[in-house]
Design a protein around this motif. Structure first.
Motif, PDB file in Angstrom:
ATOM      1  N   TYR A   1       0.839  -1.207   0.000  1.00 10.14           N
ATOM      2  CA  TYR A   1       0.000   0.000   0.000  1.00 10.14           C
ATOM      3  C   TYR A   1       0.873   1.256   0.000  1.00 10.14           C
ATOM      4  O   TYR A   1       0.657   2.177  -0.785  1.00 10.14           O
ATOM      5  N   THR A   2       1.855   1.287   0.881  1.00  9.39           N
ATOM      6  CA  THR A   2       2.734   2.453   0.999  1.00  9.39           C
ATOM      7  C   THR A   2       3.527   2.675  -0.285  1.00  9.39           C
ATOM      8  O   THR A   2       3.658   3.811  -0.758  1.00  9.39           O
ATOM      9  N   ALA A   3       4.040   1.621  -0.865  1.00 11.79           N
ATOM     10  CA  ALA A   3       4.813   1.753  -2.106  1.00 11.79           C
ATOM     11  C   ALA A   3       3.958   2.328  -3.221  1.00 11.79           C
ATOM     12  O   ALA A   3       4.404   3.219  -3.958  1.00 11.79           O
ATOM     13  N   TRP A   4       2.728   1.842  -3.349  1.00  7.40           N
ATOM     14  CA  TRP A   4       1.860   2.326  -4.418  1.00  7.40           C
ATOM     15  C   TRP A   4       1.457   3.782  -4.165  1.00  7.40           C
ATOM     16  O   TRP A   4       1.391   4.589  -5.092  1.00  7.40           O
ATOM     17  N   ARG A   5       1.237   4.144  -2.907  1.00  8.26           N
ATOM     18  CA  ARG A   5       0.920   5.535  -2.569  1.00  8.26           C
ATOM     19  C   ARG A   5       2.109   6.432  -2.914  1.00  8.26           C
ATOM     20  O   ARG A   5       1.932   7.480  -3.532  1.00  8.26           O
ATOM     21  N   HIS A   6       3.299   5.999  -2.523  1.00  9.64           N
ATOM     22  CA  HIS A   6       4.495   6.787  -2.848  1.00  9.64           C
ATOM     23  C   HIS A   6       4.632   6.971  -4.357  1.00  9.64           C
ATOM     24  O   HIS A   6       4.956   8.066  -4.833  1.00  9.64           O
ATOM     25  N   PHE A   7       4.402   5.922  -5.106  1.00  9.58           N
ATOM     26  CA  PHE A   7       4.486   5.994  -6.569  1.00  9.58           C
ATOM     27  C   PHE A   7       3.476   6.993  -7.126  1.00  9.58           C
ATOM     28  O   PHE A   7       3.823   7.839  -7.953  1.00  9.58           O
ATOM     29  N   ARG A   8       2.223   6.893  -6.667  1.00 14.71           N
ATOM     30  CA  ARG A   8       1.172   7.785  -7.167  1.00 14.71           C
ATOM     31  C   ARG A   8       1.438   9.244  -6.788  1.00 14.71           C
ATOM     32  O   ARG A   8       1.052  10.153  -7.520  1.00 14.71           O
ATOM     33  N   GLU A   9       2.092   9.453  -5.649  1.00 13.26           N
ATOM     34  CA  GLU A   9       2.402  10.812  -5.191  1.00 13.26           C
ATOM     35  C   GLU A   9       3.753  11.310  -5.728  1.00 13.26           C
ATOM     36  O   GLU A   9       4.192  12.397  -5.360  1.00 13.26           O
ATOM     37  N   HIS A  10       4.404  10.519  -6.557  1.00 10.69           N
ATOM     38  CA  HIS A  10       5.722  10.852  -7.113  1.00 10.69           C
ATOM     39  C   HIS A  10       6.756  11.065  -6.011  1.00 10.69           C
ATOM     40  O   HIS A  10       7.681  11.859  -6.166  1.00 10.69           O
ATOM     41  N   ALA A  11       6.590  10.352  -4.908  1.00  2.77           N
ATOM     42  CA  ALA A  11       7.548  10.415  -3.796  1.00  2.77           C
ATOM     43  C   ALA A  11       8.663   9.408  -4.070  1.00  2.77           C
ATOM     44  O   ALA A  11       8.482   8.446  -4.824  1.00  2.77           O
ATOM     45  N   PRO A  12       9.818   9.612  -3.456  1.00  2.00           N
ATOM     46  CA  PRO A  12      10.906   8.639  -3.619  1.00  2.00           C
ATOM     47  C   PRO A  12      10.477   7.261  -3.099  1.00  2.00           C
ATOM     48  O   PRO A  12       9.726   7.161  -2.135  1.00  2.00           O
ATOM     49  N   LEU A  13      10.959   6.244  -3.770  1.00  4.81           N
ATOM     50  CA  LEU A  13      10.674   4.867  -3.360  1.00  4.81           C
ATOM     51  C   LEU A  13      11.850   4.351  -2.557  1.00  4.81           C
ATOM     52  O   LEU A  13      13.000   4.460  -2.985  1.00  4.81           O
ATOM     53  N   ASP A  14      11.551   3.779  -1.403  1.00  2.00           N
ATOM     54  CA  ASP A  14      12.581   3.254  -0.512  1.00  2.00           C
ATOM     55  C   ASP A  14      12.728   1.751  -0.692  1.00  2.00           C
ATOM     56  O   ASP A  14      11.730   1.034  -0.748  1.00  2.00           O
ATOM     57  N   GLY A  15      13.969   1.281  -0.757  1.00  2.00           N
ATOM     58  CA  GLY A  15      14.263  -0.154  -0.741  1.00  2.00           C
ATOM     59  C   GLY A  15      13.415  -0.965  -1.686  1.00  2.00           C
ATOM     60  O   GLY A  15      13.436  -0.787  -2.902  1.00  2.00           O
ATOM     61  N   VAL A  16      12.639  -1.852  -1.109  1.00  3.34           N
ATOM     62  CA  VAL A  16      11.859  -2.810  -1.883  1.00  3.34           C
ATOM     63  C   VAL A  16      10.666  -2.163  -2.590  1.00  3.34           C
ATOM     64  O   VAL A  16      10.055  -2.778  -3.459  1.00  3.34           O
ATOM     65  N   GLU A  17      10.338  -0.918  -2.258  1.00  2.41           N
ATOM     66  CA  GLU A  17       9.180  -0.269  -2.871  1.00  2.41           C
ATOM     67  C   GLU A  17       9.286  -0.234  -4.398  1.00  2.41           C
ATOM     68  O   GLU A  17       8.273  -0.383  -5.087  1.00  2.41           O
ATOM     69  N   ALA A  18      10.463  -0.052  -4.939  1.00  4.92           N
ATOM     70  CA  ALA A  18      10.629  -0.048  -6.396  1.00  4.92           C
ATOM     71  C   ALA A  18      10.227  -1.389  -6.995  1.00  4.92           C
ATOM     72  O   ALA A  18       9.610  -1.438  -8.063  1.00  4.92           O
TER      73      ALA A  18
END
Length: 147
Positions: free
Chosen positions: A14-31
């Motif tokens: 959930y957090t990774a997809w939110r970060h992606f949609r908000e154009h926030a940096p992706l941490d570690g495994v989020e990419a």
């Protein structure tokens, strides 16, 4: 990313997809999570907002568990990146070369990994790397794959 707390682990998606949609940096495994979700638009709506995510957390009617499926994508991506277990990169290259389709190749690998993990869990032992590599080597060119 690895945790004994299933809700916390799933929250990474959930957090990774939110970060992606908000154009926030992706941490570690989020990419890796985002890469898997981009390859599977059918799962993206599950991670758009808190109610959708809460429903996904309790969903038991689907034939495919999106968390398991995406988790296997991540596991295979990490295996390819590290050649762990040894021989994974060679099998990845062989399958991707045969089909000219990286997604199909990853899905074939995921099926073998899932079978290896299931077998280990059933027997109460660590996954057998050699058996996994042999399963990968046994994949014929025309084997139909799940998506």
């Amino acid at each position: 990313m690895w945790s004994a707390d299933r809700a916390a682990l799933r929250g990474v998606f959930y957090t990774a997809w939110r970060h992606f949609r908000e154009h926030a940096p992706l941490d570690g495994v989020e990419a890796l999570v985002v890469e898997a979700l981009l390859a599977h638009p059918e799962y993206q709506d599950l991670f758009v907002d808190a109610p959708s995510f809460a429903a996904a957390m309790t969903q038991t009617t689907s034939d495919v568990n999106p968390f398991l499926h995406l988790g296997l994508h991540i596991a295979v991506a990490e295996q390819i990146a590290t050649d762990r277990p040894p021989g994974v990169i060679a099998e990845w290259q062989r399958l991707e070369g045969l089909w000219q389709d990286g997604h199909r190749a990853r899905h074939a690998m995921m099926e073998c990994l899932e079978e290896t993990l299931w077998e280990a869990q059933r027997q109460g032992v660590a996954p057998d790397d050699a058996a996994y590599i042999e399963r990968l080597r046994a994949i014929p060119k025309g084997r139909p794959q799940k998506s």
